[in-house]
Motif scaffolding. Sequence first.
Motif, PDB file in Angstrom:
ATOM      1  N   UNK A   1       0.855  -1.195   0.000  1.00 16.33           N
ATOM      2  CA  UNK A   1       0.000   0.000   0.000  1.00 16.33           C
ATOM      3  C   UNK A   1       0.892   1.246   0.000  1.00 16.33           C
ATOM      4  N   UNK A   2       0.631   2.206  -0.890  1.00 18.79           N
ATOM      5  CA  UNK A   2       1.541   3.348  -0.999  1.00 18.79           C
ATOM      6  C   UNK A   2       1.468   4.317   0.175  1.00 18.79           C
ATOM      7  N   UNK A   3       2.647   4.815   0.537  1.00 19.99           N
ATOM      8  CA  UNK A   3       2.793   5.848   1.574  1.00 19.99           C
ATOM      9  C   UNK A   3       3.741   6.884   0.971  1.00 19.99           C
ATOM     10  N   UNK A   4       3.485   8.149   1.195  1.00 14.68           N
ATOM     11  CA  UNK A   4       4.279   9.206   0.564  1.00 14.68           C
ATOM     12  C   UNK A   4       5.320   9.736   1.560  1.00 14.68           C
TER      13      UNK A   4
ATOM     14  N   UNK B   1       6.974   7.575  -3.292  1.00 15.26           N
ATOM     15  CA  UNK B   1       6.054   6.575  -2.758  1.00 15.26           C
ATOM     16  C   UNK B   1       6.865   5.392  -2.233  1.00 15.26           C
ATOM     17  N   UNK B   2       6.571   4.988  -1.003  1.00 18.44           N
ATOM     18  CA  UNK B   2       7.206   3.799  -0.431  1.00 18.44           C
ATOM     19  C   UNK B   2       6.104   2.812  -0.059  1.00 18.44           C
ATOM     20  N   UNK B   3       6.432   1.506  -0.091  1.00 17.94           N
ATOM     21  CA  UNK B   3       5.394   0.503   0.174  1.00 17.94           C
ATOM     22  C   UNK B   3       5.273   0.122   1.659  1.00 17.94           C
ATOM     23  N   UNK B   4       4.036  -0.013   2.104  1.00 12.61           N
ATOM     24  CA  UNK B   4       3.770  -0.559   3.427  1.00 12.61           C
ATOM     25  C   UNK B   4       4.378  -1.961   3.504  1.00 12.61           C
TER      26      UNK B   4
ATOM     27  N   UNK C   1       8.364  13.744   8.015  1.00 10.55           N
ATOM     28  CA  UNK C   1       6.916  13.591   7.958  1.00 10.55           C
ATOM     29  C   UNK C   1       6.523  12.694   6.792  1.00 10.55           C
ATOM     30  N   UNK C   2       5.368  12.093   6.959  1.00  7.88           N
ATOM     31  CA  UNK C   2       4.892  11.041   6.067  1.00  7.88           C
ATOM     32  C   UNK C   2       3.434  11.337   5.753  1.00  7.88           C
ATOM     33  N   UNK C   3       3.063  11.210   4.497  1.00  9.21           N
ATOM     34  CA  UNK C   3       1.651  11.418   4.136  1.00  9.21           C
ATOM     35  C   UNK C   3       0.998  10.080   3.846  1.00  9.21           C
ATOM     36  N   UNK C   4      -0.085   9.799   4.572  1.00  7.26           N
ATOM     37  CA  UNK C   4      -0.805   8.547   4.348  1.00  7.26           C
ATOM     38  C   UNK C   4      -1.787   8.685   3.191  1.00  7.26           C
TER      39      UNK C   4
END
Length: 360
Positions: free
Chosen positions: A287-290, A295-298, A322-325
Motif C-alpha cells: 500500500x503506498x505511503x508518501x 512513494x514507499x510501500x507498506x 513527515x509522512x503522508x498517508x
Amino acid sequence: MKNHSRKTYSLINLPALLCNYNQIDNLTPNSKTIAVIKANAYGHGAVEVAQYLSKHVPAFGVALIDEAIELREAGITLPILIMEGALSREDFSTALQQNFWLMLHTTQQVEWLTSSFPNYVGKLWLKMDTGMNRLGIKPDEIKNILTKLTAQQLEEIVLCTHFSSSDELNNPKTQLQIQEFDRINQIFGLKKSLANSAGILHWPESHGDYNRLGLALYGSNPTPVEKLAVTLTPVMTLQSTIISLRQLSEGESVGYGEMWQAKRPTIIATIAIGYADGYPRNAKNGTPVFINGNIAPLAGRVSMDMLTVDVTDISDVKLGDSVELWGENLAVETVAEYLDTVNYELLTRVSNRVTRIYRS
Ligand SMILES: *Cc1c(COP(=O)(O)O)cnc(C)c1O
C-alpha cells in the motif's frame, strides 16, 4: 487531543474546500448546491467546515438530527437538511420547531405531518424510492400523498431521490432512476433534487433545483477511473512522522504475524499512525505511503498505533521526517484500492485521536 510530540495530524485545507465547491457549483448554474457535511463533514470537522462555508452555500445536508443540532448550537443559521429524516414523532416535532428541512421517507412520517402539523407550510423534502431500495416511498404511494397536500404545501415540497450506481458511468440504472423520477414529477411539477457528487459531475439530466454535494466537495473523485471536468484539490492530508528506523537483513520479518519478509537488506521506517487512528488494519503489503517526495510501500501488518514502511529506495530518510498517508500528494482513492474500500470510508473513519489542524 493534543498529540504534538507524536505529530499525527489531519491537515484540513479550508481554501481548497471553497475552491472545490465553487468549481462544482459552477457546473450547474440552474441548481443550488447543498454542501453535505454529515459524518462530521466526512471526517473534516462539521462545525469548522460549516463555519467556513456558511457565506458561500445555500444550505447544509446532514444525516441525523443530532448533527443538525450540533451545527445550530455552534451558531450555524443556514437551512440544514436532515437526510435520514426524523425517526420518532418526538424528533419529528423537534426538527420542525427548529426549522430544519426534514426528509420524509416513510408513510409514517407523512402521517406525523398530517396529524400533528396539518398546517405546516415550511420546506419539506419527500424522498421517492426509484430503485435504491434503502429509503424512500414508492412512486405510486408518493402520488397518493401528493394529491392530499394543499397547493401551498406542494409549493414547498422538494421531491428527491438517491442513486444506487451513479459512479458507474456505463450502468443504465441511473438513467432508469431519472426516468422514473420524471414520470412522477411531470404530474406535479415539484422542485427536485436527485444528484449526489457523481450525479453532478457526470449525469447532467440529474441536475435539479438542489444538488447534494458530498465527497467531491472534499476534493476526492467519486469515480476514480474517470477524468473530471474540474480540478479537485484534496482537502484532508493525513500525516504522521517516522519514529524509528532499522536495518533488516534478508529473510528477517516485520511486525505481527511476520506478514512481511525482507528479500534484500532493507530499511524499515516505523510511522506513528495505526488502526486506532483510522488507518485500516487490512492494508496490504505494498500500500503506498508518501515519504520525502516518493512513494514507499507498506511492509507488514498495520498495528494499533503504528505501521511500518520499506524505505530502502527512498533517499535521506531520517527520524522525524513527515509522512503522508493520503492527501495532496497521494489521492485517498488510490490508497482505498489497496484497502478494499472506498475514499468515503477512509475519510470518515479517521479517529478522534488524530488532531485536525485547519489551514485558512
Ligand atoms: C451522503 C449523501 C449524499 C452525498 O453523496 P456524495 O456521493 O458524497 O456526494 C447525497 N444524498 C444523500 C441522500 C446522501 O445520503
